[in-house]
Design an enzyme around this catalytic site. Structure first.
Site, PDB file in Angstrom:
ATOM      1  N   GLY A   1       0.823  -1.208   0.000  1.00  0.00           N
ATOM      2  CA  GLY A   1       0.000   0.000   0.000  1.00  0.00           C
ATOM      3  C   GLY A   1       0.851   1.249   0.000  1.00  0.00           C
TER       4      GLY A   1
ATOM      5  CB  ALA B   1      11.501   3.045  -1.367  1.00  0.00           C
TER       6      ALA B   1
ATOM      7  CD  GLU C   1       8.906   1.058   9.995  1.00  0.00           C
ATOM      8  OE1 GLU C   1      10.096   1.140   9.636  1.00  0.00           O
ATOM      9  OE2 GLU C   1       8.446   0.061  10.552  1.00  0.00           O
TER      10      GLU C   1
HETATM   11 MO1  MOS Z   1       7.640  -2.724   9.657  1.00  0.00          MO
HETATM   12  S1  MOS Z   1       6.901  -2.705  11.569  1.00  0.00           S
HETATM   13  O1  MOS Z   1       9.240  -3.266   9.864  1.00  0.00           O
HETATM   14  O2  MOS Z   1       6.750  -3.684   8.654  1.00  0.00           O
END
Ligand code: MOS
Length: 762
Positions: free
Chosen positions: A483, A526, A721
């Site tokens: 996603g 990426a 993240e």
């Molecule tokens: Mo992430 S929590 O390393 O998919």
């Protein structure tokens, strides 16, 4: 409402290219028209449906399991319990001294009469329809011998132990200088303890698998972030070579770390399909996901900061106590970011674990930083107030010139620029340092900020790229798009490399038959898959150029003095040019292909020589109702420095998602564990609160222009993240600025704020 600033790309290669452009998702129309096939939707003839029955106790033994009534139900095909499940290898070692083990170990199901956690699978009912399977499961009678479980972290801190490593292989403890002495002597200090609750990631698409055997090989249609991990883990569990397991996962409805390893749906579907000799589908229900798909553990964090009167940190201490499953350790690296964030000569970071009777904890979006920065960046705000310093100024005074623990330079670090740019755009000067100073009628207004840091990483991987006689470029790798926009950015990278339109590129992902990558996780997707593809494209261009110079059939043959270039769908050598498709058609009617690889960051000199992280600064404005304590997030701004932004549109969506997670962590998210029975009480999305559109008001994302030439050939750093790192702390700090109430037990719900609110004169 959002605004995105699109950076001007610096290098000449990118100025004319597609990388860096905010192009729309190439798979967007497939998704919105329902043509993207998700795991449970794959159609095969004769698929049967499995339903998992979970244990009704958290610890103990199954004394009797009576499935006779269920078996009589028309349409029921098979009921698998520990009495008749196929033999499987024992569960692997409970601790994970090396990272790969956690991904590849056997995870047997229904292999014992033991119950280790509430809702652990104790039976799989397979029937002609899902409804039949579910109804039949309700007829199974189970008698347990229940044992007393341990569930209370706070009561058992004294039992904490030191794990060998944290997640991702970091040292559990790190001490530099004399933290104890320096902290004791510091003229200004903060010693604060924060609590963060259990949290559950809830991707829109629950975990689901369709298993199809053909002879002794199985094809697993599932929802996975990393195909190689699924393949290895499932092969270990089935006791077959991994070559006999094919994983297919072209579309994934979100992962957030919950789909990095194989879960009950995958193992049970594969076992049942083998027994029944027909395809079997198994999905977790939303409720089952709370016990069977990982969680972020409850934690207690003590942050100790000592500073001189000018606000220079002399000592930084960050201690973490976290709950962990008693049978499989998971130690979130909650204090690891603290080792790189601010300068201070004396430093101490430690992680401790308290075993409880729960399923294993797992990776949940930004493991480490998400809970760690929620606490730590609040402590920085508390210190700023004690010093009478602006929170941004405090951070600037402690900006390190090199990594404060590793002693190596940063590859690139624009934290200060993020904070300054954010302050300017957000109107930070309107903030009043004294809490409760700004009022609009009943509403108290507060401003808060926090820093963001997240490691940049690359996982080893390979990509294959081919060009056919029509000039069409096809890239294949076992990477996933959970996603995040992977299909899109990889399309951009290949299209830019060959100077062809994106429509001439097809990216195929999500099949373990394609070259292996590190998949999607840890914000490395990426940069890792993108770098491998970048190298593959260069290798293929090299082959094409070589053919252009030397092939008998090449119209460009002999033009050796000038290097060929790719431009506008043509190959040019000096003044001569030929269409790329035309050229391939002539010299290689069957097409040409090449592979490219990328090494894991930890194996590179650049990673040893530089501290590599992405950075950001979050700003939040909240309102708190002075009568009810209701907290609303009115505005958020995040300014991000994460290297070259490959696609500002998909990158912005990642950051917006992270900021939204920040609202959840600060104000809403909490899974309540019943200490009597060991189950998560609010195990659905009606009662596990996450921010919805009405909770997400005005959000803005700004990317600083940056290019990190140490990180990878793309100049990009991970950012998936980064958006959540510190975002919740910015909101918590804004709540404090609005009210003067410092809540250190997350989430900050109105009942915790209300008693401390200033009483309004009537
Ligand atoms: Mo992430 S929590 O390393 O998919």
């Amino acid at each position: 409402m959002t605004e995105t600033t699109i950076p001007e790309n610096r290098s000449s290669e990118t100025e004319t290219g597609l990388v860096g452009q905010p192009i729309a998702r190439v798979d967007g129309s497939l998704k919105v028209t329902g043509h993207a096939t998700y795991a449970y939707e794959h159609a095969v003839n004769g698929a049967a449906y499995g339903y998992i029955l979970g244990a009704a106790i958290a610890k103990g033994r199954i004394v009797e399991i009576d499935s006779s009534e269920a078996e009589k139900m028309p349409g029921v095909l098979h009921i698998m319990t520990h009495r008749n499940a196929p033999a499987q290898p024992e569960f692997g070692p409970a601790v994970t001294p090396t990272v790969p083990e956690v991904f590849t170990r056997a995870r047997p199901m229904l292999n014992s009469d033991r119950v280790r956690f509430y809702d652990e699978p104790i039976a799989l009912v397979v029937a002609e329809t899902f409804e039949t399977a579910r109804a039949a499961a309700g007829l199974i009678r189970v008698r347990y011998e229940e044992e007393r479980g341990a569930f209370d972290l706070s009561a058992r801190i004294a039992d904490a132990y030191t794990p060998r490593r944290t997640n991702a292989g970091f040292e559990t403890d790190n001490e530099i200088g004399d933290f104890g002495g320096a902290f004791a002597a510091a003229p200004v200090k903060v010693d604060a303890t924060y609590r963060t609750p259990y949290e559950h990631h809830n991707p829109m698409e629950p975990h689901a698998t369709l298993a199809v055997w053909s002879g002794d090989e199985v094809t697993i249609y599932t929802s996975a972030q990393t195909l190689a991990n699924f393949q290895a883990g499932l092969a270990s569990t089935l006791g077959i070579p991994r070559e006999r397991v094919r994983i297919v996962s072209p579309f994934i409805g979100g992962g957030f770390g919950s789909k990095l390893i194989v879960h009950a749906d995958g193992v049970l579907a594969a076992l049942a399909a083998r027994v029944l000799r027909r395809p079997v589908k198994v999905a977790l229900t939303r409720q089952q996901m709370f016990a069977n798909a990982g969680y972020r553990a409850e934690m207690v964090q003590q942050v100790r900061l000592g500073a001189d009167r000018d606000g220079r940190l002399t000592s930084i201490g960050h201690d973490v106590w976290s709950a962990t499953s008693g049978f499989e350790e998971f130690c979130e690296q909650t204090a690891v970011f603290t080792r790189s964030l601010y300068a201070a000569p004396n430093r101490l970071t430690r992680h401790r674990l308290v075993p409880v009777d729960l399923n294993r904890g797992e990776w949940m979006r930004s493991p480490g930083e998400a809970p760690g920065m929620l606490a730590f960046e609040c402590a920085m705000d508390e210190l700023a107030e004690r010093l009478g310093l602006d929170p941004i100024e405090l951070r600037i005074r402690n900006e390190p010139t090199e990594d404060p623990e590793r002693g190596v330079p940063f590859s690139s670090r624009n934290l200060v620029a993020c904070m300054r740019e954010g302050a300017r755009r957000f109107g930070w000067e309107r903030r009043k340092p004294t809490p409760g100073s700004i009022r609009e009628g009943r509403k108290l207004i507060g401003y808060g900020m926090a820093a963001a840091i997240r490691p940049n990483y690359i996982g080893a991987g390979t990509a294959r790229v081919a060009i056919d006689a029509t000039g069409r470029v096809t890239a294949r790798l076992d990477m996933t798009d959970i996603g995040t926009g992977t299909y899109t950015i990889l399309t951009q990278i290949a299209a830019e490399s060959f100077r062809v339109p994106t429509a001439a590129v097809k990216v195929e992902l999500g099949d373990s038959r394609f070259p292996r990558t590190a998949g999607s996780g840890g914000s490395w997707g990426a940069a890792s898959a993108g770098s491998a593809l970048h190298h593959a494209c260069n290798a293929l261009k090299e082959r094409i150029m070589e053919a252009a110079r030397s092939s008998d059939r090449s119209p460009l043959r002999g033009a050796n003095d000038v290097a060929p270039i790719f431009v506008g769908g043509e190959i040019r050598v000096g003044g001569r040019s030929v269409g790329l498709a035309d050229f391939i058609g002539r010299i290689a009617p069957d097409g040409m292909e090449a592979i490219g690889t990328v090494a894991a960051a930890r194996d590179t000199e650049s990673y040893r020589a530089y501290s590599q992280h992405s950075y950001g600064a979050h700003f939040a404005e909240v309102t708190v109702d002075s009568d009810t304590g209701e907290i609303r997030t009115r505005r958020m701004l995040s300014v991000i420095g994460a290297g070259r932004i490959l696609n500002p549109k998909t990158a912005r969506s990642q950051i917006l998602g992270g900021m939204t997670w920040g609202i959840g962590a600060a104000l809403m998210e909490e899974t309540v564990l019943d200490p009597r029975y060991g189950h998560f009480v609010n195990h659905d999305l009606a009662e596990y609160h996450v921010p919805v559109n009405g909770d997400v008001a005005d959000m803005e994302v700004v990317f600083l222009e940056e290019y990190d030439d140490k990180a990878n050939p793309l100049g990009a750093k991970g950012l998936g993240e980064l958006g959540v790192c510190g975002a919740g702390a910015a909101i918590a700090n804004a709540v404090y600025n609005a009210t003067g109430v410092r809540v250190r037990e997350f989430p900050i719900t109105l009942d915790k704020v209300l008693p401390g609110l200033p009483v309004t004169a009537i």
